[in-house]
Design a protein around this motif. Structure first.
Motif, PDB file in Angstrom:
ATOM      1  N   TYR A   1       0.815  -1.216   0.000  1.00  0.00           N
ATOM      2  CA  TYR A   1       0.000   0.000   0.000  1.00  0.00           C
ATOM      3  C   TYR A   1       0.855   1.274   0.000  1.00  0.00           C
ATOM      4  O   TYR A   1       0.588   2.211  -0.764  1.00  0.00           O
ATOM      5  CB  TYR A   1      -0.938  -0.004   1.217  1.00  0.00           C
TER       6      TYR A   1
ATOM      7  N   ARG B   1      -4.020   9.658  -4.087  1.00  0.00           N
ATOM      8  CA  ARG B   1      -4.376   8.636  -3.116  1.00  0.00           C
ATOM      9  C   ARG B   1      -4.004   7.267  -3.659  1.00  0.00           C
ATOM     10  O   ARG B   1      -3.880   7.060  -4.869  1.00  0.00           O
ATOM     11  CB  ARG B   1      -5.870   8.684  -2.805  1.00  0.00           C
TER      12      ARG B   1
ATOM     13  N   ASP C   1      -8.340   2.730  -1.606  1.00  0.00           N
ATOM     14  CA  ASP C   1      -8.739   2.255  -0.286  1.00  0.00           C
ATOM     15  C   ASP C   1      -8.925   0.735  -0.315  1.00  0.00           C
ATOM     16  O   ASP C   1      -9.630   0.216  -1.200  1.00  0.00           O
ATOM     17  CB  ASP C   1     -10.050   2.933   0.112  1.00  0.00           C
TER      18      ASP C   1
ATOM     19  N   ARG D   1     -12.607  -0.515  -0.532  1.00  0.00           N
ATOM     20  CA  ARG D   1     -13.212  -0.280  -1.844  1.00  0.00           C
ATOM     21  C   ARG D   1     -12.603  -1.198  -2.898  1.00  0.00           C
ATOM     22  O   ARG D   1     -13.295  -1.679  -3.803  1.00  0.00           O
ATOM     23  CB  ARG D   1     -13.025   1.175  -2.245  1.00  0.00           C
TER      24      ARG D   1
END
Length: 415
Positions: free
Chosen positions: A15, A45, A48, A51
């Protein structure tokens, strides 16, 4: 553990990589937009995880063949790193398109609205207006420490600030409902809001046009690089056909700083400069060619520009000394040639043109070739196009000395 769960576990470990890649891409794009005088908000970003899992499960369910391995899932998830460009003025989308193609390697571009996808409900208005890009950052534009992020696929979304806000609301309410499906009344209100957003975009375009008209006044003072950029874009579109000038605008912010230092702050101050620029299709962009016209033949202006451009950056002392010697010789030669080219037209402004000097029989073919080569080196140095090594630069500095002596003698004999 099923395949999607393995994919999610792997994504969570990586991530930070995707977050850093998105941040790096956003920083590069934000800097380019600011330099080009394009007003925008840039955010970034990493996808997420919650999501992303929902998206992977949904895509897997609607595929003809379920995912066979994690590579297939990664290939299908194109927006793990995302950058959003929210434009103040929707008419700037084409300008941003040019910047993105310069900074990134383009994999795919999508323009919305997409006629091939019917709306999910009975809409009266045209919906989402934006450009989406799937890209990689160009490795050659990155530092060695950053180059690992060139492997990341970056999705860049470009739309107006109004359109991004409406799209976020519609997307979350329709495609990710937390309280069940929306009623017909709620869908109608969303459609109505879309109409208001599209009306707002028209108003923003009119606002931009009104600003452009204001800046045309000869006594208008440029208050920022954004005013200067608007003026230059309009000047070029009004004086040249699109096919005749395909140059990049370049660093308008740096040009604005130079003009401010030299008190070239009004439209009437820059107009004579622009009229003298030939806008040649060489390796210089538009801002660089305007800067060349401003600083030509002036030791003081060269020095001011170098100070602004380097911004205190550290340059190897030996190379810095050699570059200084080159310009100590070049500027007097440039001044001599400027005077020779414009001596009979004192109101003319700008740098010499080699073809003009050949026509006036000041330069023969051999001397024109020498001057042209020296000017190319000057352009490389002053605009950081390339850096020749110190030894080669010393040879060229001696070449300037010989050219200057020969031309001084010739011009002195013919005067």
């Amino acid at each position: 553990m099923d395949l999607i769960s393995q994919f999610m576990e792997n994504y969570r470990r990586k991530y930070t990589f995707y977050e850093n890649a998105a941040r790096l891409a956003a920083k590069a794009l934000e800097s380019a937009l600011q330099s080009a005088g394009i007003r925008a908000l840039v955010t970034s970003r990493a996808k997420d995880p919650g999501r992303l899992k929902s998206k992977a499960v949904h895509r897997n369910a609607v595929r003809e063949t379920p995912y066979k391995n994690m590579r297939e899932i990664y290939d299908d998830m194109y927006d793990l790193s995302g950058v959003r460009v929210s434009l103040y003025f929707p008419g700037d989308r084409d300008k941003v398109d040019t910047l993105i193609n310069d900074l990134f390697s383009l994999l795919e571009k999508k323009q919305f609205p997409d006629e091939s996808k019917p709306p999910t409900y009975n809409k009266r208005f045209s919906g989402y207006w934006a450009n989406h890009y799937r890209t990689h950052m160009k490795e050659e534009l990155m530092t060695p420490a950053q180059q690992k992020y060139a492997a990341a696929r970056i999705e860049i979304q470009v739309a107006s600030v109004l359109m991004h806000a409406w799209s976020e609301v519609e997307h979350d309410l329709i495609y990710k409902p937390l309280q069940g499906s929306l009623s017909e009344e709620e869908l109608s209100i969303l459609d109505e809001l879309n109409g208001l957003v599209l009306t707002g975009e028209i108003a923003l375009e009119r606002l931009q046009s009104a600003g452009n008209e204001r800046i045309k006044n000869k006594n208008t003072t440029f208050s920022s690089q954004y005013d200067l950029a608007s003026y230059l874009y309009n000047y070029l579109s009004n004086h040249f056909r699109q096919e005749d000038i395909e140059l990049r605008m370049g660093n308008i912010e740096l040009l604005f700083k130079l003009m401010s230092r030299l008190k070239i702050v009004k439209v009437k101050d820059i107009e004579p400069v622009l009229k003298s620029v030939k806008f040649e299709k060489d390796r210089r962009n538009i801002s660089q060619q305007i800067i060349d016209q401003i600083i030509t033949g002036s030791e003081k202006r060269y020095q001011i520009y170098q100070e602004l451009k380097t911004g205190g950056a550290v340059i190897e002392p030996e190379l810095l000394k050699v570059i200084g010697c080159f310009f100590d010789r070049w500027v007097p030669l440039e001044k001599l040639l400027n005077k020779a080219a414009f001596g009979s037209a004192p109101r003319s402004y700008g740098a010499f043109n080699i073809n003009t000097l050949k026509r006036l029989e000041i330069l023969d073919k051999d001397m024109a070739g020498k001057v042209g080569s020296l000017r190319k080196i000057r352009n490389m140095l002053i605009h950081d196009i390339e850096k020749p090594d110190a030894e080669e630069l010393l040879k060229q500095t001696e070449e300037i000395k010989e050219v200057y002596q020969e031309l001084s003698q010739k011009l002195g004999n013919t005067s």
